[in-house]
Scaffold this motif. Structure first.
Motif, short mmCIF file in Angstrom:
data_model
loop_
_atom_site.label_atom_id
_atom_site.label_comp_id
_atom_site.label_asym_id
_atom_site.label_seq_id
_atom_site.Cartn_x
_atom_site.Cartn_y
_atom_site.Cartn_z
N GLU A 41 55.92 24.62 60.32
CA GLU A 41 55.97 23.54 59.33
C GLU A 41 57.41 23.38 58.84
OE1 GLU A 41 53.05 24.25 56.32
OE2 GLU A 41 51.44 24.61 57.77
N ILE A 42 58.24 22.84 59.69
CA ILE A 42 59.69 22.80 59.41
C ILE A 42 60.03 21.87 58.25
CG2 ILE A 42 61.94 22.24 60.42
CD1 ILE A 42 60.81 22.96 63.12
N THR A 43 59.32 20.77 58.11
CA THR A 43 59.68 19.77 57.10
C THR A 43 58.92 19.94 55.78
OG1 THR A 43 58.01 18.24 57.98
CG2 THR A 43 60.26 18.10 58.87
N SER A 44 58.08 20.96 55.68
CA SER A 44 57.27 21.12 54.47
C SER A 44 58.12 21.56 53.29
CB SER A 44 56.15 22.14 54.71
OG SER A 44 56.70 23.40 55.03
N MET A 45 57.70 21.19 52.09
CA MET A 45 58.45 21.49 50.88
C MET A 45 58.47 22.99 50.59
SD MET A 45 60.34 20.57 48.41
CE MET A 45 60.21 18.77 48.53
N TRP A 46 57.33 23.65 50.78
CA TRP A 46 57.27 25.08 50.45
C TRP A 46 58.23 25.88 51.32
CZ3 TRP A 46 56.08 29.13 53.67
CH2 TRP A 46 55.49 28.82 54.90
N ARG A 47 58.43 25.43 52.57
CA ARG A 47 59.37 26.12 53.46
C ARG A 47 60.80 25.98 52.94
NH1 ARG A 47 62.67 25.86 58.04
NH2 ARG A 47 62.10 27.29 59.74
N LYS A 48 61.14 24.82 52.47
CA LYS A 48 62.47 24.60 51.92
C LYS A 48 62.71 25.44 50.67
CE LYS A 48 62.67 19.85 53.70
NZ LYS A 48 62.77 18.42 53.35
N VAL A 49 61.65 25.57 49.86
CA VAL A 49 61.77 26.40 48.64
C VAL A 49 62.00 27.86 49.01
CG1 VAL A 49 60.52 27.23 46.62
CG2 VAL A 49 60.39 24.82 47.25
N VAL A 50 61.24 28.36 49.98
CA VAL A 50 61.40 29.75 50.42
C VAL A 50 62.80 29.98 50.97
CG1 VAL A 50 60.65 31.44 52.13
CG2 VAL A 50 58.96 30.12 50.87
N THR A 51 63.30 29.04 51.77
CA THR A 51 64.64 29.18 52.33
C THR A 51 65.70 29.18 51.23
OG1 THR A 51 63.91 28.01 54.33
CG2 THR A 51 66.28 28.18 53.95
N ALA A 52 65.48 28.33 50.21
CA ALA A 52 66.45 28.27 49.10
C ALA A 52 66.43 29.55 48.28
CB ALA A 52 66.12 27.06 48.22
N CYS A 53 65.25 30.15 48.11
CA CYS A 53 65.14 31.36 47.29
C CYS A 53 65.66 32.60 48.00
CB CYS A 53 63.69 31.58 46.88
SG CYS A 53 63.03 30.34 45.75
N HIS A 54 65.46 32.67 49.31
CA HIS A 54 65.77 33.89 50.04
C HIS A 54 67.00 33.76 50.93
CE1 HIS A 54 62.07 35.96 48.80
NE2 HIS A 54 61.50 34.77 48.90
N GLY A 55 67.66 32.64 50.92
CA GLY A 55 68.88 32.49 51.68
C GLY A 55 68.62 32.07 53.11
N LYS A 56 69.67 31.70 53.80
CA LYS A 56 69.56 31.26 55.19
C LYS A 56 69.36 32.45 56.11
CE LYS A 56 72.48 27.19 54.51
NZ LYS A 56 73.69 26.48 54.96
N SER A 57 68.74 32.17 57.24
CA SER A 57 68.48 33.24 58.21
C SER A 57 69.73 33.54 59.01
CB SER A 57 67.35 32.81 59.16
OG SER A 57 67.73 31.65 59.87
N ARG A 58 69.75 34.75 59.57
CA ARG A 58 70.85 35.12 60.45
C ARG A 58 70.71 34.36 61.77
NH1 ARG A 58 69.60 40.31 58.06
NH2 ARG A 58 68.19 40.79 59.78
N LYS A 59 71.77 34.33 62.54
CA LYS A 59 71.78 33.54 63.77
C LYS A 59 70.70 34.01 64.75
CE LYS A 59 76.65 32.23 63.58
NZ LYS A 59 77.95 32.28 64.27
N TRP A 60 70.48 35.33 64.80
CA TRP A 60 69.55 35.86 65.79
C TRP A 60 68.12 35.96 65.24
CZ3 TRP A 60 67.15 40.42 64.34
CH2 TRP A 60 67.75 41.11 63.28
N PHE A 61 67.92 35.50 64.02
CA PHE A 61 66.61 35.63 63.40
C PHE A 61 66.33 34.38 62.59
CE2 PHE A 61 63.56 37.99 60.58
CZ PHE A 61 62.73 38.41 61.60
N ASP A 62 65.19 33.72 62.81
CA ASP A 62 64.95 32.44 62.18
C ASP A 62 64.17 32.54 60.88
OD1 ASP A 62 62.62 33.22 63.29
OD2 ASP A 62 62.24 31.39 64.42
N PHE A 63 64.22 33.70 60.22
CA PHE A 63 63.60 33.88 58.91
C PHE A 63 64.68 34.17 57.87
CE2 PHE A 63 59.60 33.96 60.89
CZ PHE A 63 58.60 33.97 59.90
N PRO A 64 64.48 33.73 56.64
CA PRO A 64 65.40 34.14 55.56
C PRO A 64 65.39 35.66 55.44
CG PRO A 64 63.99 32.34 54.85
CD PRO A 64 63.45 32.81 56.16
N CYS A 65 66.54 36.26 55.52
CA CYS A 65 66.62 37.73 55.59
C CYS A 65 67.46 38.28 54.44
CB CYS A 65 67.20 38.17 56.93
SG CYS A 65 66.19 37.72 58.33
#
Length: 303
Positions: A41-65
């Motif tokens: 669910e790339i365009t969902s709002m909750w995903r954007k909130v999680v990314t904003a709270c936990h920071g961007k993912s590393r290049k080799w990992f597509d989760f906020p780390c």
């Protein structure tokens, strides 16, 4: 005293258990579902909130780390490794050793069947034909249960009392407190002999197929149900007696139900004789079978 291991109880009915799910496995499946939703669910709002709270993912990992992440999202990140999704990789240097060459050859074989297209990449859950993640498929894969012989599966039939079905399952895996089973578990018993005949050791096979009292009950049941004589040399034979009793499928299911109810009544009469000064006679067992079979048949007609 625990008679059946929890791992066996929590197995699916198809694989010889009672179908009671493990809470730990259910929790892991639900966490993995959130990890799957974050990927898809790339365009969902909750995903954007999680990314904003936990920071961007590393290049080799597509989760906020975020290293300081705590709480639910940290548990979701841990569960992500169990979803069976591989991380993208690329070479950082040339290959030198023979071991690395062998690994590359093996990877080439694995990737040989892949094909590229002009469509946009998307995640696909390979355990479902639809390609969409499901908690049921995750639990099935994570439990890693080996298939079992159908005879060890709990018997089905909505009109059969649940206590009879579970009892038959316990008897088949030899997990009922017969005198022999108690003695094997170092429980002090007055005698290991059968409560009915008092001659031979009271084991599962003897109690339901070898005791003269129970054999007389099987003879009566054959006459009462107007079927071929029922013979058994072990409890597994008891489980299969209904198959040769009739050529009609519905009749076999009914006879199977009668056998289940009869086994339950035999065990009940045995306990009454030991703990409540019951007679434990053939007539007592037959009377209990008739009363319970009448109730079962009445429920079946209503259904």
């Amino acid at each position: 005293m625990h008679w059946v291991a929890w791992d066996l109880v929590t197995r699916s009915k198809k694989n010889g258990g009672l179908g009671i799910g493990k809470l730990k496995l259910v929790n892991e499946a639900l966490l993995a579902k959130w990890a799957w939703r974050y990927r898809s669910e790339i365009t969902s709002m909750w995903r954007k909130v999680v990314t904003a709270c936990h920071g961007k993912s590393r290049k080799w990992f597509d989760f906020p780390c975020n290293a300081t992440s705590t709480g639910v999202w940290k548990n979701i990140m841990r569960s992500e490794s169990k979803t069976g999704i591989d991380v993208n990789w690329s070479w950082s240097r040339a290959i030198f050793s023979q071991e690395e060459m062998a690994e590359l050859a093996e990877a080439s074989v694995v990737l040989a069947g892949l094909a590229t297209s002009d469509t946009k990449d998307s995640w696909k859950w390979t355990l479902e034909d639809s390609g969409i993640f499901s908690t049921s498929s995750f639990k099935k894969a994570a439990s890693n249960q080996a298939p079992v012989d159908p005879i060890y599966r709990i018997w089905t039939g909505g009109w059969i009392p649940a206590k009879c079905k579970i009892f038959m399952w316990r008897v088949l895996i030899d997990r009922i407190p017969t005198r022999n089973a108690l003695a094997r578990r170092n429980v002090t018993v007055d005698s290991e002999n059968c409560a009915f005949c008092g001659v031979l050791t009271e084991s599962v096979d003897h109690l339901f197929s070898g005791c003269e009292t129970v054999c007389a009950v099987w003879v009566w049941l054959s006459d009462w149900a107007k079927i071929n004589p029922l013979f058994a040399f072990s409890f597994k034979d008891v489980m299969l007696m209904h198959k040769g009793a009739s050529e009609d499928k519905r009749a076999r299911l009914i006879i199977r139900g009668l056998i289940m109810v009869t086994c339950w009544c035999v065990w009940k009469a045995r306990n009454n004789k030991i703990f409540s000064n019951g007679r434990g006679s053939v007539e007592e067992i037959i009377g209990e079978v008739k009363s319970l079979d009448f109730f079962v048949a009445k429920v079946q007609v209503q259904v």
